[in-house]
Design an enzyme around this catalytic site. Sequence first.
Site, short mmCIF file in Angstrom:
data_model
loop_
_atom_site.label_atom_id
_atom_site.label_comp_id
_atom_site.label_asym_id
_atom_site.label_seq_id
_atom_site.Cartn_x
_atom_site.Cartn_y
_atom_site.Cartn_z
N ARG A 52 -8.07 -1.71 11.55
CA ARG A 52 -8.20 -3.15 11.72
C ARG A 52 -7.21 -3.85 10.79
O ARG A 52 -7.60 -4.46 9.78
CB ARG A 52 -9.63 -3.60 11.42
CG ARG A 52 -10.66 -2.95 12.33
CD ARG A 52 -12.07 -3.25 11.85
NE ARG A 52 -13.07 -2.62 12.71
CZ ARG A 52 -14.38 -2.64 12.46
NH1 ARG A 52 -14.85 -3.24 11.37
NH2 ARG A 52 -15.23 -2.05 13.29
N ASP A 54 -4.76 -6.37 8.92
CA ASP A 54 -4.96 -7.77 8.62
C ASP A 54 -3.84 -8.64 9.18
O ASP A 54 -2.82 -8.14 9.64
CB ASP A 54 -5.03 -7.98 7.10
CG ASP A 54 -6.29 -7.41 6.49
OD1 ASP A 54 -7.30 -7.30 7.21
OD2 ASP A 54 -6.27 -7.08 5.29
N ARG A 201 -2.43 -2.59 -0.56
CA ARG A 201 -1.76 -3.76 -1.14
C ARG A 201 -2.11 -3.93 -2.61
O ARG A 201 -1.27 -4.34 -3.42
CB ARG A 201 -2.12 -5.01 -0.33
CG ARG A 201 -1.53 -4.98 1.08
CD ARG A 201 -2.13 -6.07 1.96
NE ARG A 201 -1.94 -7.39 1.38
CZ ARG A 201 -2.58 -8.48 1.79
NH1 ARG A 201 -3.47 -8.40 2.79
NH2 ARG A 201 -2.36 -9.64 1.23
#
Length: 252
Positions: A52, A54, A201
């Site tokens: 999923r 972002d 990240r």
Amino acid sequence: MQNYKVTISYDGHYFEGFQTQNRPGSRTVQDELIKVVSKMAKTKIKVIGASRTDAGVHANGQVINFIFPFDLNEKAILMGMNSQLPTDILVKKVEKVPINFNARHSSHRKRYLYRVSTSKFIDPFKRFYTGHYFWNLDTNKIQEALPDLIGEHDFASFAASGNQTATTIRTVTKAELKIFPENNELLFTFEGNAFLYNQIRIMVGVLLEIGNGTRPVHDIIRLIKIKDRQQARFTAPASGLYLDEVYYESMD
């Protein structure tokens, strides 16, 4: 009834992520896929994604699957989808798979890339496709820190507040850095069994701070131990992240 495994790439800049948002006006990769596949099938089709991603995150090798109401050859599915999908999504490969194959739950490993532009100023042709970091970096320090991520650890310090998984324990099997001085770029590669919300990240953010000297070289060991997201601080921009490949056991 035929289950299809489809490998796609997409430019994530103009999407609010992969997953349907159920919000008026939102544009997602999953919605675009559902629209096209359902039109081809003449009935509503459920599309399942391996990851999923972002808003702003890209994919070279996202995998989806859907169960079609009738059997078409792989080329017909590929041609039919690519002729109707928007130009920021491309179907790269179509395979027929067993009915119990699930793009998300059947995967056992994923590879992500993270591109960093180290130019002094933002390159207009990279602004949507790299994370920009113009501060001085000692890449030797980053190379020394990378092995601290390898193995099974509780990555709670590297999970964003929206994480909804039952456990924050994950296994990282690869953490590498390649340097491209001619392009003023760094390329991180991470592989693991799964990753937490924003984990890559946040890991990149910590590694860049290590390279900049604002963290000790082996601060990752401390962060893993204390399990405190606030201590990890910086989250690298979504624009530099790419889902590169999803791995599955052989279905032969």
